[in-house]
Scaffold this active site. Structure first.
Site, PDB file in Angstrom:
ATOM      1  N   LYS A   1       7.295  -1.119  11.646  1.00  0.00           N
ATOM      2  CA  LYS A   1       6.283  -1.288  10.729  1.00  0.00           C
ATOM      3  C   LYS A   1       5.842  -2.728  10.880  1.00  0.00           C
ATOM      4  CE  LYS A   1       6.547  -3.679   5.979  1.00  0.00           C
ATOM      5  NZ  LYS A   1       7.722  -3.842   5.033  1.00  0.00           N
TER       6      LYS A   1
ATOM      7  N   SER B   1       0.953  -1.369   0.090  1.00  0.00           N
ATOM      8  CA  SER B   1       0.176   0.072  -0.101  1.00  0.00           C
ATOM      9  C   SER B   1       1.039   1.151   0.243  1.00  0.00           C
ATOM     10  CB  SER B   1      -0.986   0.141   1.167  1.00  0.00           C
ATOM     11  OG  SER B   1      -1.853  -0.983   0.919  1.00  0.00           O
ATOM     12  N   GLY B   2       1.837   1.175  -0.238  1.00  0.00           N
ATOM     13  CA  GLY B   2       3.105   2.228  -0.157  1.00  0.00           C
ATOM     14  C   GLY B   2       3.729   2.391   1.077  1.00  0.00           C
ATOM     15  N   THR B   3       3.979   1.122   1.704  1.00  0.00           N
ATOM     16  CA  THR B   3       4.569   1.255   3.161  1.00  0.00           C
ATOM     17  C   THR B   3       5.959   1.748   3.190  1.00  0.00           C
ATOM     18  OG1 THR B   3       2.942  -0.793   3.262  1.00  0.00           O
ATOM     19  CG2 THR B   3       4.471  -0.064   5.242  1.00  0.00           C
TER      20      THR B   3
ATOM     21  N   GLU C   1      12.096   6.749  -9.289  1.00  0.00           N
ATOM     22  CA  GLU C   1      13.562   6.245  -9.962  1.00  0.00           C
ATOM     23  C   GLU C   1      14.402   6.146  -9.071  1.00  0.00           C
ATOM     24  OE1 GLU C   1      12.886   5.010 -12.794  1.00  0.00           O
ATOM     25  OE2 GLU C   1      10.886   5.492 -13.153  1.00  0.00           O
TER      26      GLU C   1
ATOM     27  N   HIS D   1       2.073  -4.903   9.241  1.00  0.00           N
ATOM     28  CA  HIS D   1       0.862  -5.367   8.666  1.00  0.00           C
ATOM     29  C   HIS D   1      -0.153  -5.647   9.261  1.00  0.00           C
ATOM     30  CE1 HIS D   1       3.034  -3.911   4.832  1.00  0.00           C
ATOM     31  NE2 HIS D   1       3.744  -5.049   4.706  1.00  0.00           N
TER      32      HIS D   1
ATOM     33  N   SER E   1       0.044  -5.321  -7.196  1.00  0.00           N
ATOM     34  CA  SER E   1       1.422  -5.349  -6.705  1.00  0.00           C
ATOM     35  C   SER E   1       1.439  -6.717  -5.742  1.00  0.00           C
ATOM     36  CB  SER E   1       1.401  -4.073  -5.956  1.00  0.00           C
ATOM     37  OG  SER E   1       2.719  -4.094  -5.256  1.00  0.00           O
TER      38      SER E   1
ATOM     39  N   TYR F   1      -1.716   6.557  -0.435  1.00  0.00           N
ATOM     40  CA  TYR F   1      -0.660   6.509  -1.232  1.00  0.00           C
ATOM     41  C   TYR F   1      -0.700   7.336  -2.469  1.00  0.00           C
ATOM     42  CZ  TYR F   1       3.091   4.530  -4.345  1.00  0.00           C
ATOM     43  OH  TYR F   1       3.942   4.331  -5.337  1.00  0.00           O
TER      44      TYR F   1
ATOM     45  N   ARG G   1       8.695  -2.143  -7.158  1.00  0.00           N
ATOM     46  CA  ARG G   1       8.197  -2.523  -8.528  1.00  0.00           C
ATOM     47  C   ARG G   1       8.083  -1.072  -9.158  1.00  0.00           C
ATOM     48  NH1 ARG G   1       3.694  -4.168  -9.904  1.00  0.00           N
ATOM     49  NH2 ARG G   1       4.524  -4.831 -11.875  1.00  0.00           N
TER      50      ARG G   1
END
Length: 325
Positions: A144, A72-74, A265, A146, A175, A228, A289
């Site tokens: 962190k 989720s953009g963690t 990038e 989940h 993802s 996100y 990714r």
């Protein structure tokens, strides 16, 4: 196996267990649904000793927790948060991996031991003893997880900082699928995984309960709820938001430097965040990714999108939770 007595636990058996064993061949001990909301977890995680460590984790008031459903953009949120809270210490961020600076509480509990055995010695130390590793970190700790907030009662009932990040569920699905396929954790098709997702047969589901539990406490002064898509679209504004959350002030030059550091990038090329992940079979894969906000379109058929849209509408009809776009 013994489970914590004050939680209702339902082992997955019968035809469903057989089907899941084909999709998840590395999870030899199967899965169980934990608690009233029936959180879907591996047996190893739900054993009394292990779940007890999670339920009774000792919190410190200066802790910072990032909670999310996987993919989720963690990782982006972790790096952003750590740098903002640590006075933009890029030197340390370039020398220490993110998992060292911001360890993952659940890792040693959700993977079978023979999968973890493929990690490097340093990774094994962090993953195999993850709870003890986190517990013994010097303050202020950055953690962190989940796990849903329902299974982190000591976190919720404390004044430590909690940042929850959510993402378009279609992007999460794509993802999450690629991630599990790359690690050889999942052997089914994308459509099979989506069926499991919507039927709450993926780890840490039910997804909507995961998100809505955090959404319900978003107004607490120690809680920050992020999307996100907003992070990607309005990174500078979100840097300022997180800085305010930590009582920090940075000038425009510093903010632009941080935004450039977090550019997808540059982020993908950063070995401290985009570490190679060993797998039991095949070549190592990288963690980050594409980071797109519309990447779900590459795998969704029109029929699957229609089913997902209904699932989304059905689960959001009784809430004021609205995702960007």
């Amino acid at each position: 196996m013994a489970f914590l007595k004050n939680l209702k636990n339902q082992p997955i058996d019968g035809e469903l267990a057989i089907a899941l064993s084909k999709s998840y061949p590395l999870y030899k001990h199967g899965f169980v649904k934990v608690g009233e909301k029936k959180w879907f977890l591996p047996y190893k995680c739900a054993e009394q000793d292990n779940i007890n460590k999670i339920l009774n984790f000792e919190i410190r008031p200066d802790d910072t927790w990032i909670i999310s459903y996987p993919r989720s953009g963690t990782t982006l949120t972790q790096e952003l948060t750590w740098l903002v809270a640590n006075d933009l210490n890029f030197d340390e961020a370039r020398q220490r991996t993110l998992i060292e600076r911001f360890p993952y509480l659940d890792l040693g509990l959700i993977l079978e031991d023979d999968v973890l055995a493929n990690d490097t010695p340093e990774e094994q130390k962090i993953s195999k003893y993850s709870i003890e590793f986190v517990q013994n970190q010097p303050s202020p700790r950055f953690i962190k997880s989940h796990f849903p907030l329902d299974l982190l009662p000591t976190v919720v009932n404390n004044d430590c900082k909690i940042i929850y990040v959510a993402r378009n569920v279609k992007s999460v699905a794509v993802s999450w699928y690629y991630f599990q396929k790359d690690l050889k954790l999942y052997e089914g098709t994308f459509e099979q995984m989506c069926d499991d997702f919507m039927n709450d047969h993926l780890m840490w589901t039910p997804y909507w309960e995961h998100v809505k539990t955090a959404w319900a406490i978003r107004h607490k002064p120690n809680v920050l709820f992020l999307f996100y898509e907003d992070l990607r679209k309005n990174l500078v504004e979100n840097i300022k938001k997180i800085a305010t959350f930590f009582g920090k002030t940075y000038n425009e030059v510093q903010i632009v430097k941080l935004a450039e550091h977090l550019n997808i990038e540059n982020f993908r090329k950063n070995p401290m965040v985009n570490r190679h992940m060993p797998t039991q079979r095949g070549n190592p894969k990288v963690f980050i990714r594409q980071g797109k906000t519309d990447g779900w379109k590459e795998l969704f058929t029109l029929e699957l999108e229609k089913r997902f849209n209904k699932w989304i509408v059905d689960n959001l009809k009784d809430t004021d939770l609205i995702f960007p776009n």
